[in-house]
Design an enzyme around this catalytic site. Structure first.
Site, PDB file in Angstrom:
ATOM      1  N   CYS A 112     -14.509   4.115 129.359  1.00 55.76           N
ATOM      2  CA  CYS A 112     -13.799   4.640 130.614  1.00 55.76           C
ATOM      3  C   CYS A 112     -13.319   3.835 131.409  1.00 55.76           C
ATOM      4  CB  CYS A 112     -15.176   5.189 131.501  1.00 55.76           C
ATOM      5  SG  CYS A 112     -15.915   6.726 130.452  1.00 55.76           S
ATOM      6  N   LYS A 163     -28.767   3.849 135.555  1.00 48.83           N
ATOM      7  CA  LYS A 163     -28.506   2.480 134.984  1.00 48.83           C
ATOM      8  C   LYS A 163     -29.397   1.273 135.714  1.00 48.83           C
ATOM      9  CE  LYS A 163     -23.532   3.559 134.926  1.00 48.83           C
ATOM     10  NZ  LYS A 163     -23.217   3.672 133.444  1.00 48.83           N
ATOM     11  N   GLN A 184     -22.624  -1.298 138.023  1.00 48.60           N
ATOM     12  CA  GLN A 184     -23.025  -2.446 136.934  1.00 48.60           C
ATOM     13  C   GLN A 184     -23.519  -3.753 137.596  1.00 48.60           C
ATOM     14  OE1 GLN A 184     -23.392  -2.205 133.704  1.00 48.60           O
ATOM     15  NE2 GLN A 184     -22.106  -0.073 133.756  1.00 48.60           N
ATOM     16  N   HIS A 227     -13.700   1.551 136.639  1.00 48.63           N
ATOM     17  CA  HIS A 227     -13.962   2.688 135.800  1.00 48.63           C
ATOM     18  C   HIS A 227     -13.396   3.863 136.087  1.00 48.63           C
ATOM     19  CE1 HIS A 227     -17.136   5.795 134.462  1.00 48.63           C
ATOM     20  NE2 HIS A 227     -17.487   4.939 133.781  1.00 48.63           N
ATOM     21  N   ASP A 258     -18.176  -0.230 144.053  1.00 46.28           N
ATOM     22  CA  ASP A 258     -18.835   0.429 142.857  1.00 46.28           C
ATOM     23  C   ASP A 258     -19.843  -0.683 142.518  1.00 46.28           C
ATOM     24  OD1 ASP A 258     -19.851   1.437 140.490  1.00 46.28           O
ATOM     25  OD2 ASP A 258     -17.620   1.859 139.853  1.00 46.28           O
TER      26      ASP A 258
HETATM   27  N1  PMP Z   1     -18.492   2.791 137.595  1.00 46.16           N
HETATM   28  C1  PMP Z   1     -19.028   1.851 136.763  1.00 46.16           C
HETATM   29  C2  PMP Z   1     -18.808   0.504 137.164  1.00 46.16           C
HETATM   30  C3  PMP Z   1     -19.683   2.151 135.701  1.00 46.16           C
HETATM   31  O1  PMP Z   1     -20.189   1.426 134.680  1.00 46.16           O
HETATM   32  C4  PMP Z   1     -19.933   3.890 135.607  1.00 46.16           C
HETATM   33  C5  PMP Z   1     -20.862   4.092 134.275  1.00 46.16           C
HETATM   34  N2  PMP Z   1     -20.447   3.794 133.080  1.00 46.16           N
HETATM   35  C6  PMP Z   1     -19.520   4.432 136.571  1.00 46.16           C
HETATM   36  C7  PMP Z   1     -19.165   4.191 137.555  1.00 46.16           C
HETATM   37  C8  PMP Z   1     -20.140   6.095 136.446  1.00 46.16           C
HETATM   38  O2  PMP Z   1     -21.331   6.001 136.765  1.00 46.16           O
HETATM   39  P1  PMP Z   1     -21.954   7.563 136.609  1.00 46.16           P
HETATM   40  O3  PMP Z   1     -21.777   8.099 135.172  1.00 46.16           O
HETATM   41  O4  PMP Z   1     -23.633   7.082 136.385  1.00 46.16           O
HETATM   42  O5  PMP Z   1     -21.700   8.245 137.618  1.00 46.16           O
END
Ligand code: PMP
Length: 413
Positions: A371, A233, A210, A130, A207
């Site tokens: 993203c 999430k 997910q 991401h 990270d």
């Molecule tokens: N890493 C991953 C794998 C994500 O799915 C996301 C959110 N789509 C993020 C980072 C960013 O998370 P946040 O917007 O809650 O900071």
């Protein structure tokens, strides 16, 4: 519509009754919410806990002698313990509350970078990250004259571990990879990634944005140095997240932001900072967010993460089979080891067009690059349609999604 869930331990109708928003109609159709990867819906237990906080407890924490302040402090710190237990961190002081995954990555990039990254050093990320787990490292590398190295993915969307091995050298100072791909759902073999890094004494940042909603995570068993996730999430509010950092890093790191709440003593000559996570939680923190997060973690633990995983897996298999029966559908990351996410395209139809027509039929999916533009570049596509499932979804909803998709394909072909 087919009856759901007779074969699993999860009582989905009972669960669904906990999520008020699932009763909504969207565009005069029952809402089918398959955008859980972007954010999950919230059970009334979480909504009520936040309301209760404002009705009965609201007060600033840590510095008050009065009853409400002490009560709020206890609940905030209790939330930290709940998060610690949830990911089995060895100590409560290893749990730092942040705004979410993005802030957690920025915090570690800032603090680790300041102390340990020099010109010519290397940081390893992967092609499926991401943007939130790319940009902070990219900026750090630009600032320090370090080099960002990238683990490539294969055509199935899996990390190529042979290539990863080749990237590890004496110059490698940190590995930052995702536990589960937000775009593909692919679960990475993070144990192997960590074990290879450990042979060279390289710290690993995971990270978990997910992963945590879909599976039990044990940071001690994984052996990572850092792990993070976002509350929103995992059925909790926005604006709260968890960064796990091994105690040695919590001790070594200097504060990321400074101000009230981070200190032991301040004079105009010198400031002595607090020990532990408070050093990183500058200003009045997100108290109701932490309380909501603890409530959400308790909620899913009551259902049980194994039950959740098994059920979501069933949904994903069911949807995958149905999708494969449609002509022109190409699934990205169609591998065995994955979490409840399906990314796909249909012929050359633009994902936005399909997403818009699905929405008209009450079906919420995400379309676009999610993203993860470098991953889209790898597959040479502008984006995908992503259906991401939660334990409150049903096979009946998948049937609705599939017939809505069939309509969309007909209209757009
Ligand atoms: N890493 C991953 C794998 C994500 O799915 C996301 C959110 N789509 C993020 C980072 C960013 O998370 P946040 O917007 O809650 O900071």
């Amino acid at each position: 519509m087919q009856n759901t869930l007779q074969h699993t331990a999860l009582d989905v109708e009972k669960v669904r009754a906990d999520f008020p928003i699932l009763k909504m109609q969207v565009n005069n159709k029952p809402l089918v919410y398959f955008d859980n990867g972007a954010t999950s819906q919230k059970p009334k237990q979480v909504i009520d806990a936040i309301a209760k906080y404002y009705y009965e407890e609201n007060s600033n924490i840590h510095r008050g002698v009065h009853t409400l302040s002490q009560r709020a402090t206890i609940h905030y710190e209790f939330a930290r313990e709940t998060a610690q237990k949830h990911i089995n961190a060895a100590a409560v002081n290893e749990i730092i509350f942040t705004r979410g995954t993005t802030e957690s990555v920025n915090l570690v990039a800032h603090c680790f970078g300041k102390l340990f990254i020099e010109k010519g050093d290397e940081i390893v990320v992967s092609e499926m990250e991401h943007h939130s787990n790319i940009l902070p490292w990219q900026v750090l590398c630009e600032e320090k004259g370090a080099v960002l190295k990238v683990i490539p993915v294969n055509e199935n969307g899996e990390l190529i571990l042979e290539e990863y091995k080749k990237l590890l050298s004496d110059k490698t100072k940190l590995i930052a990879v995702t536990h589960v791909s937000n775009t593909l759902g692919v679960i990475n073999d993070v144990k192997e990634i960590i074990s290879l890094a450990k042979q060279k004494n390289i710290p690993v940042f995971l990270d978990g944005a997910q992963a945590v909603p879909h599976m039990a995570v044990d940071v001690q068993d994984l052996g990572c140095d850092f792990y993070c996730f976002s509350g929103h999430k995992i059925y909790a509010p926005t604006g709260i997240g968890v960064l796990y950092a091994k105690a040695k890093w919590v001790e070594k790191f200097e504060p990321y932001q400074v101000g009230g709440g981070t200190i032991k003593t301040v004079t105009f000559d010198k400031t002595v900072y607090a020990d532990g996570p408070l050093k990183f939680e500058a200003g009045t923190p997100n108290m109701e967010g932490a309380i909501g997060l603890a409530t959400a973690l308790n909620y899913i633990n009551e259902i049980g993460l194994e039950t959740i995983s098994t059920y979501e897996d069933e949904l994903m298999q069911y949807a995958t089979e149905k999708l494969k029966q449609l002509a022109g559908v190409k699934i990205y990351g169609d591998v065995k080891h994955k979490a409840a996410v399906i990314s796909f395209n249909v012929n050359n139809i633009h994902p936005f067009d399909i997403g818009t027509i699905l929405d008209k039929q009450g079906v919420a999916v995400r379309t676009g690059h999610h993203c993860t533009q470098p991953l889209m570049q790898h597959f040479n596509i502008p984006g995908t349609i992503r259906a991401s499932f939660s334990f409150y979804n049903t096979k009946a909803e998948i049937d609705i999604f599939i017939s809505a998709l069939e309509k969309a394909i007909k209209m757009l072909s």
